[in-house]
Design a protein around this motif. Sequence first.
Motif, PDB file in Angstrom:
ATOM      1  N   LEU A  17      41.843 160.081 -85.806  1.00 30.86           N
ATOM      2  CA  LEU A  17      40.614 159.402 -86.234  1.00 30.86           C
ATOM      3  C   LEU A  17      39.538 160.396 -86.666  1.00 30.86           C
ATOM      4  O   LEU A  17      38.878 160.190 -87.688  1.00 30.86           O
ATOM      5  N   VAL A  18      39.351 161.459 -85.910  1.00 27.56           N
ATOM      6  CA  VAL A  18      38.328 162.439 -86.275  1.00 27.56           C
ATOM      7  C   VAL A  18      38.657 163.075 -87.623  1.00 27.56           C
ATOM      8  O   VAL A  18      37.784 163.236 -88.476  1.00 27.56           O
ATOM      9  N   VAL A  51      32.657 156.309 -91.726  1.00 26.71           N
ATOM     10  CA  VAL A  51      32.826 157.638 -91.145  1.00 26.71           C
ATOM     11  C   VAL A  51      32.313 157.690 -89.707  1.00 26.71           C
ATOM     12  O   VAL A  51      33.017 158.165 -88.818  1.00 26.71           O
ATOM     13  N   LEU A  52      31.095 157.219 -89.474  1.00 30.07           N
ATOM     14  CA  LEU A  52      30.500 157.330 -88.145  1.00 30.07           C
ATOM     15  C   LEU A  52      31.311 156.602 -87.077  1.00 30.07           C
ATOM     16  O   LEU A  52      31.648 157.210 -86.049  1.00 30.07           O
ATOM     17  N   PRO A  53      31.677 155.325 -87.262  1.00 31.66           N
ATOM     18  CA  PRO A  53      32.480 154.686 -86.212  1.00 31.66           C
ATOM     19  C   PRO A  53      33.851 155.337 -86.015  1.00 31.66           C
ATOM     20  O   PRO A  53      34.330 155.448 -84.887  1.00 31.66           O
ATOM     21  N   ARG A  54      34.457 155.803 -87.107  1.00 27.70           N
ATOM     22  CA  ARG A  54      35.777 156.445 -86.989  1.00 27.70           C
ATOM     23  C   ARG A  54      35.684 157.724 -86.177  1.00 27.70           C
ATOM     24  O   ARG A  54      36.460 157.942 -85.251  1.00 27.70           O
ATOM     25  N   ILE A  55      34.707 158.563 -86.485  1.00 26.60           N
ATOM     26  CA  ILE A  55      34.562 159.831 -85.774  1.00 26.60           C
ATOM     27  C   ILE A  55      34.089 159.592 -84.338  1.00 26.60           C
ATOM     28  O   ILE A  55      34.537 160.281 -83.414  1.00 26.60           O
ATOM     29  N   ALA A  56      33.203 158.617 -84.138  1.00 23.79           N
ATOM     30  CA  ALA A  56      32.721 158.321 -82.779  1.00 23.79           C
ATOM     31  C   ALA A  56      33.865 157.856 -81.883  1.00 23.79           C
ATOM     32  O   ALA A  56      34.032 158.352 -80.764  1.00 23.79           O
ATOM     33  N   LEU A  57      34.683 156.918 -82.375  1.00 27.52           N
ATOM     34  CA  LEU A  57      35.818 156.446 -81.588  1.00 27.52           C
ATOM     35  C   LEU A  57      36.813 157.580 -81.345  1.00 27.52           C
ATOM     36  O   LEU A  57      37.322 157.753 -80.235  1.00 27.52           O
ATOM     37  N   GLY A  58      37.062 158.372 -82.370  1.00 26.72           N
ATOM     38  CA  GLY A  58      37.954 159.515 -82.208  1.00 26.72           C
ATOM     39  C   GLY A  58      37.437 160.484 -81.158  1.00 26.72           C
ATOM     40  O   GLY A  58      38.195 160.982 -80.322  1.00 26.72           O
ATOM     41  N   GLY A  59      36.138 160.737 -81.171  1.00 29.78           N
ATOM     42  CA  GLY A  59      35.536 161.621 -80.175  1.00 29.78           C
ATOM     43  C   GLY A  59      35.644 161.070 -78.766  1.00 29.78           C
ATOM     44  O   GLY A  59      35.930 161.822 -77.820  1.00 29.78           O
ATOM     45  N   VAL A  60      35.439 159.763 -78.617  1.00 31.68           N
ATOM     46  CA  VAL A  60      35.563 159.132 -77.300  1.00 31.68           C
ATOM     47  C   VAL A  60      36.996 159.268 -76.790  1.00 31.68           C
ATOM     48  O   VAL A  60      37.224 159.602 -75.622  1.00 31.68           O
ATOM     49  N   LEU A  61      37.969 159.030 -77.663  1.00 32.45           N
ATOM     50  CA  LEU A  61      39.372 159.148 -77.252  1.00 32.45           C
ATOM     51  C   LEU A  61      39.747 160.593 -76.932  1.00 32.45           C
ATOM     52  O   LEU A  61      40.485 160.855 -75.974  1.00 32.45           O
ATOM     53  N   LEU A  62      39.244 161.541 -77.721  1.00 33.25           N
ATOM     54  CA  LEU A  62      39.502 162.951 -77.430  1.00 33.25           C
ATOM     55  C   LEU A  62      38.923 163.337 -76.067  1.00 33.25           C
ATOM     56  O   LEU A  62      39.586 164.008 -75.271  1.00 33.25           O
ATOM     57  N   LEU A  63      37.698 162.899 -75.799  1.00 34.81           N
ATOM     58  CA  LEU A  63      37.078 163.204 -74.510  1.00 34.81           C
ATOM     59  C   LEU A  63      37.874 162.586 -73.367  1.00 34.81           C
ATOM     60  O   LEU A  63      38.153 163.248 -72.359  1.00 34.81           O
ATOM     61  N   ALA A  64      38.260 161.322 -73.524  1.00 27.94           N
ATOM     62  CA  ALA A  64      39.010 160.637 -72.464  1.00 27.94           C
ATOM     63  C   ALA A  64      40.335 161.340 -72.189  1.00 27.94           C
ATOM     64  O   ALA A  64      40.687 161.595 -71.031  1.00 27.94           O
ATOM     65  N   GLY A  65      41.083 161.657 -73.230  1.00 29.74           N
ATOM     66  CA  GLY A  65      42.366 162.329 -73.052  1.00 29.74           C
ATOM     67  C   GLY A  65      42.206 163.722 -72.456  1.00 29.74           C
ATOM     68  O   GLY A  65      42.947 164.110 -71.549  1.00 29.74           O
ATOM     69  N   TRP A  66      41.235 164.466 -72.967  1.00 30.79           N
ATOM     70  CA  TRP A  66      41.003 165.823 -72.487  1.00 30.79           C
ATOM     71  C   TRP A  66      40.641 165.821 -71.007  1.00 30.79           C
ATOM     72  O   TRP A  66      41.175 166.620 -70.225  1.00 30.79           O
TER      73      TRP A  66
END
Length: 190
Positions: free
Chosen positions: A92-93, A22-37
């Motif tokens: 991912l999130v 869960v933690l790596p999946r949500i962390a990577l998803g959060g990083v990608l969301l931040l980058a795209g946003w």
Amino acid sequence: MSARHGCGGEPDRGWGESSLLVLPRIALGGVLLLAGWMKLFHNAWNGADPAWDFANTIKAYDILPAGGNADALVVFAAYAVPWSELLLGLALVLGVWSRAAGWLSAVMLAAFTIINISVVARGMDLTCSCFGEIEWPCSGGISWCHVGRNAALMLVAGLIAWRGGGRVALGWLLGDRSSGAGRQGWADEE
């Protein structure tokens, strides 16, 4: 002896491994969301066009062929990259299509890594614009720090692609057979 299998006949990983994913999946998803946003929307309220800023950054990398449709490719990439990051991050999130999102994220991060290596090797002085104006965790121009960051994120994406998103995911609740999470007791095989 009977083996527990989840959706699609894959071994059921259980709650222990699922919790660790869960933690790596949500962390990577959060990083990608931040980058795209940040690529699409930072400073948009000031009348600036962040996608245009990102297009200029892509052009400065000097990786696309000159002439012809180069400008069209740059504009396409300036919108396709951040929207891809947003969609992959959201998947991912939420834990929907985790394996596919992991594979696609790994491929995208591999491309970013190769591009960054190219910039470092050519001695170019470029800023990343990976997260808009946020410099995380690397500051300054593109360096080996950026390559290392992308490689680490690529490993996380590879882990998710390999092991799935785990049970603590919307995909698992909906019975997503591609997530790799499995539902215990769906099928027993001897």
